[in-house]
Design a protein around this motif. Structure first.
Motif, short mmCIF file in Angstrom:
data_model
loop_
_atom_site.label_atom_id
_atom_site.label_comp_id
_atom_site.label_asym_id
_atom_site.label_seq_id
_atom_site.Cartn_x
_atom_site.Cartn_y
_atom_site.Cartn_z
N THR A 184 134.35 -20.47 77.17
CA THR A 184 134.14 -21.45 76.10
C THR A 184 132.85 -22.26 76.25
N ALA A 185 132.19 -22.14 77.38
CA ALA A 185 130.93 -22.86 77.57
C ALA A 185 129.78 -21.90 77.27
N ASN A 186 129.00 -22.25 76.28
CA ASN A 186 127.88 -21.43 75.87
C ASN A 186 126.65 -22.31 75.80
N ALA A 187 125.61 -21.89 76.48
CA ALA A 187 124.41 -22.73 76.56
C ALA A 187 123.16 -21.93 76.25
N MET A 188 122.35 -22.48 75.35
CA MET A 188 121.02 -21.94 75.11
C MET A 188 120.10 -22.69 76.06
N CYS A 189 119.56 -21.99 77.03
CA CYS A 189 118.64 -22.60 77.98
C CYS A 189 117.22 -22.38 77.45
N THR A 190 116.48 -23.46 77.37
CA THR A 190 115.11 -23.41 76.85
C THR A 190 114.16 -23.58 78.03
N TRP A 191 113.17 -22.71 78.13
CA TRP A 191 112.30 -22.66 79.30
C TRP A 191 110.84 -22.80 78.88
N GLY A 196 110.74 -13.34 82.08
CA GLY A 196 111.75 -12.83 81.15
C GLY A 196 112.57 -11.71 81.75
N ALA A 197 111.92 -10.82 82.47
CA ALA A 197 112.64 -9.70 83.11
C ALA A 197 113.61 -10.21 84.16
N ILE A 198 113.20 -11.22 84.93
CA ILE A 198 114.10 -11.80 85.95
C ILE A 198 115.29 -12.46 85.27
N MET A 199 115.01 -13.27 84.25
CA MET A 199 116.09 -13.98 83.55
C MET A 199 117.07 -13.00 82.90
N ALA A 200 116.54 -11.97 82.25
CA ALA A 200 117.39 -10.99 81.58
C ALA A 200 118.26 -10.23 82.57
N GLY A 201 117.86 -10.20 83.84
CA GLY A 201 118.64 -9.50 84.87
C GLY A 201 119.88 -10.23 85.32
N PHE A 202 120.03 -11.49 84.95
CA PHE A 202 121.24 -12.23 85.33
C PHE A 202 122.40 -11.75 84.46
N PRO A 203 123.53 -11.39 85.07
CA PRO A 203 124.65 -10.88 84.28
C PRO A 203 125.22 -11.90 83.29
N MET A 209 120.53 -17.17 76.56
CA MET A 209 121.88 -17.58 76.20
C MET A 209 122.77 -17.25 77.38
N VAL A 210 123.48 -18.28 77.85
CA VAL A 210 124.35 -18.15 79.01
C VAL A 210 125.78 -18.45 78.58
N HIS A 211 126.72 -17.63 79.03
CA HIS A 211 128.13 -17.84 78.73
C HIS A 211 128.87 -18.02 80.04
N ALA A 212 129.76 -19.02 80.08
CA ALA A 212 130.52 -19.29 81.30
C ALA A 212 131.84 -19.96 80.92
N TYR A 213 132.65 -20.26 81.95
CA TYR A 213 133.95 -20.88 81.73
C TYR A 213 133.89 -22.40 81.64
N SER A 214 132.75 -22.98 82.05
CA SER A 214 132.63 -24.44 82.00
C SER A 214 131.16 -24.83 81.84
N ARG A 221 120.36 -23.51 87.08
CA ARG A 221 119.67 -23.87 88.33
C ARG A 221 119.32 -22.61 89.12
N GLU A 222 120.22 -21.63 89.13
CA GLU A 222 119.96 -20.37 89.85
C GLU A 222 118.80 -19.61 89.20
N ILE A 223 118.76 -19.59 87.88
CA ILE A 223 117.65 -18.94 87.17
C ILE A 223 116.35 -19.66 87.49
N SER A 224 116.40 -20.98 87.48
CA SER A 224 115.22 -21.79 87.79
C SER A 224 114.71 -21.47 89.20
#
Length: 152
Positions: free
Chosen positions: A65-72, A83-90, A111-116, A125-128
């Motif tokens: 239910t937690a959906n976040a658009m991360c702007t970089w 972009g290639a590194i970011m897109a590699g995150f599941p 766009m990141v989807h998670a449970y919280s 933070r991990e992508i950063s």
């Protein structure tokens, strides 16, 4: 495209039946053999009429239910690499480059989807950390108004 292709697109645009033989069900609906349904769908994909044929999960219904658009704010010369590194995150389902505008410095979006919300923030933070991009923002979804594909 002929009349049968149009019928095929209309019968699949809202999804295929969740049954052991979905293409057989579609073939009965539009009156052609099952192997022709498959052949025609493959041809529509090959010819670019259908860009993608895949499955989509209703993430909210399974608790995501937690959906976040991360702007970089990514240096232009690093967009491809980052972009290639970011897109590699599941957890990243979409990764786009967009132009910057006056008053809006961000040029890469994930766009990141998670449970919280906390989990989304942790993923950001991990992508950063993985990319070295420290200048980012997180926009959380509040409500989903529409989720459908293109209609014929």
């Amino acid at each position: 495209m002929d009349k049968i292709d149009r019928l095929l697109l209309k019968s699949t645009q809202d999804g295929i039946p969740i049954v052991p033989k979905p293409f057989l069900e579609i073939s009965k609906e539009i009156g052609i053999p099952e192997d022709e349904v498959i052949t025609r769908l493959e041809s529509l994909v090959k010819n670019g009429v259908i860009r993608r044929f895949g499955a989509s999960i209703g993430h909210r219904s399974i608790g995501i239910t937690a959906n976040a658009m991360c702007t970089w704010n990514v240096p232009d010369e690093r967009v491809e690499e980052v972009g290639a590194i970011m897109a590699g995150f599941p957890e990243v389902t979409h990764c786009y480059e967009r132009p910057r505008f006056p008053g809006w410095k961000y040029n890469l979006f994930t766009m990141v989807h998670a449970y919280s919300r906390e989990e989304c923030e942790k993923i950001a933070r991990e992508i950063s950390s993985a990319t070295g991009i420290k200048d980012y923002g997180i926009l959380f979804s509040e409500k989903e108004f529409k989720k459908t594909g293109v209609r014929l």
